[in-house]
Design a protein around this motif. Structure first.
Motif, PDB file in Angstrom:
ATOM      1  N   TYR B  33      -4.003   8.131  12.224  1.00  0.00           N
ATOM      2  CA  TYR B  33      -3.791   7.289  11.070  1.00  0.00           C
ATOM      3  C   TYR B  33      -2.466   7.709  10.352  1.00  0.00           C
ATOM      4  O   TYR B  33      -2.121   8.909  10.327  1.00  0.00           O
ATOM      5  N   TYR B  35      -1.142   7.171   6.496  1.00  0.00           N
ATOM      6  CA  TYR B  35      -1.267   6.675   4.893  1.00  0.00           C
ATOM      7  C   TYR B  35      -0.037   6.998   3.978  1.00  0.00           C
ATOM      8  O   TYR B  35       0.599   7.735   4.330  1.00  0.00           O
ATOM      9  N   GLN B  37       0.898   7.616   0.014  1.00  0.00           N
ATOM     10  CA  GLN B  37       0.352   8.008  -1.164  1.00  0.00           C
ATOM     11  C   GLN B  37       1.696   7.794  -2.260  1.00  0.00           C
ATOM     12  O   GLN B  37       2.521   8.651  -2.448  1.00  0.00           O
ATOM     13  N   GLY B  42      -4.015   6.667  -5.189  1.00  0.00           N
ATOM     14  CA  GLY B  42      -4.900   7.080  -4.185  1.00  0.00           C
ATOM     15  C   GLY B  42      -4.097   6.744  -2.891  1.00  0.00           C
ATOM     16  O   GLY B  42      -2.871   6.106  -2.719  1.00  0.00           O
ATOM     17  N   LEU B  43      -4.489   7.239  -1.639  1.00  0.00           N
ATOM     18  CA  LEU B  43      -3.939   6.949  -0.551  1.00  0.00           C
ATOM     19  C   LEU B  43      -4.139   5.344   0.100  1.00  0.00           C
ATOM     20  O   LEU B  43      -5.311   4.872  -0.069  1.00  0.00           O
ATOM     21  N   LEU B  45      -3.779   2.826   3.476  1.00  0.00           N
ATOM     22  CA  LEU B  45      -3.821   3.009   5.097  1.00  0.00           C
ATOM     23  C   LEU B  45      -2.484   2.157   5.589  1.00  0.00           C
ATOM     24  O   LEU B  45      -2.522   0.896   5.352  1.00  0.00           O
ATOM     25  N   TYR B  48      -3.403   2.467  12.184  1.00  0.00           N
ATOM     26  CA  TYR B  48      -4.000   3.478  12.758  1.00  0.00           C
ATOM     27  C   TYR B  48      -4.089   3.163  14.152  1.00  0.00           C
ATOM     28  O   TYR B  48      -3.729   2.243  14.795  1.00  0.00           O
ATOM     29  N   GLU B  59      -3.817  -1.606   5.645  1.00  0.00           N
ATOM     30  CA  GLU B  59      -3.827  -2.290   4.456  1.00  0.00           C
ATOM     31  C   GLU B  59      -2.167  -2.635   3.969  1.00  0.00           C
ATOM     32  O   GLU B  59      -2.222  -3.819   3.504  1.00  0.00           O
ATOM     33  N   PHE B  90       1.354  10.517   4.825  1.00  0.00           N
ATOM     34  CA  PHE B  90       0.193  11.672   5.387  1.00  0.00           C
ATOM     35  C   PHE B  90      -0.246  10.973   6.829  1.00  0.00           C
ATOM     36  O   PHE B  90      -0.525   9.845   6.465  1.00  0.00           O
ATOM     37  N   PHE B 105      -6.078  15.731   7.656  1.00  0.00           N
ATOM     38  CA  PHE B 105      -4.508  15.360   7.177  1.00  0.00           C
ATOM     39  C   PHE B 105      -3.609  16.448   7.596  1.00  0.00           C
ATOM     40  O   PHE B 105      -3.938  17.515   7.402  1.00  0.00           O
ATOM     41  N   GLY B 106      -2.446  15.982   7.770  1.00  0.00           N
ATOM     42  CA  GLY B 106      -1.093  16.936   7.876  1.00  0.00           C
ATOM     43  C   GLY B 106      -0.643  17.191   6.396  1.00  0.00           C
ATOM     44  O   GLY B 106      -1.260  16.685   5.346  1.00  0.00           O
TER      45      GLY B 106
END
Lengths: 110, 114
Positions: B33, B35, B37, B42-43, B45, B48, B59, B90, B105-106
């Motif tokens: 995925y 994302y 931020q 918030g995160l 998407l 993916y 999104e 991310f 997550f990275g």
């Protein structure tokens, strides 16, 4: 979407248990509750998740009420390193994304 | 295990420039995925990949493209960067897409577009 409600901030004394509440009154029967945390701009860190039963791992415990409308994340012995924003997330069935809300900013005090 | 790694850690671009953000995972996960931020948010998407060879929009996909290079690697490309794309990006991975599979997550890539 199943929405979650968390207090914006909480304090906890170092060494004490931190109990972080989350309301998810519109949760559906097949939706999981996830908890993540984000420490100062780092990538979110997975903590725990559950469906119906209480869960425990090396980091925390998750208590889900019988009607599944609320849950509590318990950090049994909080340390200063646990200071972070904690996110309670209900994964919407069929959705790919984790929807991160505002979370609870937990400050662990020495 | 390194988990999820991302490069670069920081990047500054001028409007209109292009770049590719790299992500790799060593957990043998099938799903990956991207994302973003924004400050105080918030995160969200972006894209993916449920499995190797497949990608789908999230999104906020406009202005981005992705490539699932192999099972380990999932890259995000900005073809013509805009100031609105200033954000922290991310990458995440999970064993499978769907309920019950946690995402890892990275550390993130901090991108500034001037």
């Amino acid at each position: 979407d199943a929405k979650t409600t968390q207090p914006p901030s909480m304090d906890c004394a170092e060494g004490r248990a931190a109990n972080l509440p989350c309301n998810h009154s519109t949760i559906s029967g097949n939706e999981y509750v996830y908890w993540y945390r984000q420490i100062h701009s780092q990538g979110p860190q997975y903590i725990i998740h559950g469906l119906k039963n209480n869960e425990t791992n090396e980091m925390a415990s998750l208590i889900i009420t019988e009607d599944r409308k609320s849950s509590t994340l318990i950090l049994p012995h909080a340390t200063l390193r646990d200071t972070a924003v904690y996110y309670c997330i209900v994964r919407v069935a069929g959705r790919r994304a984790l929807t991160f809300g505002s979370g609870t900013r937990l400050q662990v005090q020495p | 295990n390194a988990g999820v790694t991302q490069t670069p850690k920081f990047q500054v671009l001028k409007t209109g420039q292009s770049m590719t953000l790299q992500c790799a995972q060593d957990m043998n996960h099938n799903s990956m995925y991207w994302y973003r931020q924004d400050p105080g948010m918030g995160l969200r998407l972006i894209y993916y990949s449920a499995s190797e060879g497949t990608t789908d929009k999230g999104e906020v996909p406009n202005g981005y493209n992705v490539s699932r290079l192999n099972k380990r690697e999932f890259s995000l490309r900005l073809e013509s960067a805009a100031p609105s794309q200033t954000s922290v990006y991310f990458c995440a991975s999970s064993l499978l897409v769907g309920e019950g599979h946690e995402q890892y997550f990275g550390p993130g890539t901090r991108l500034t577009v001037t």
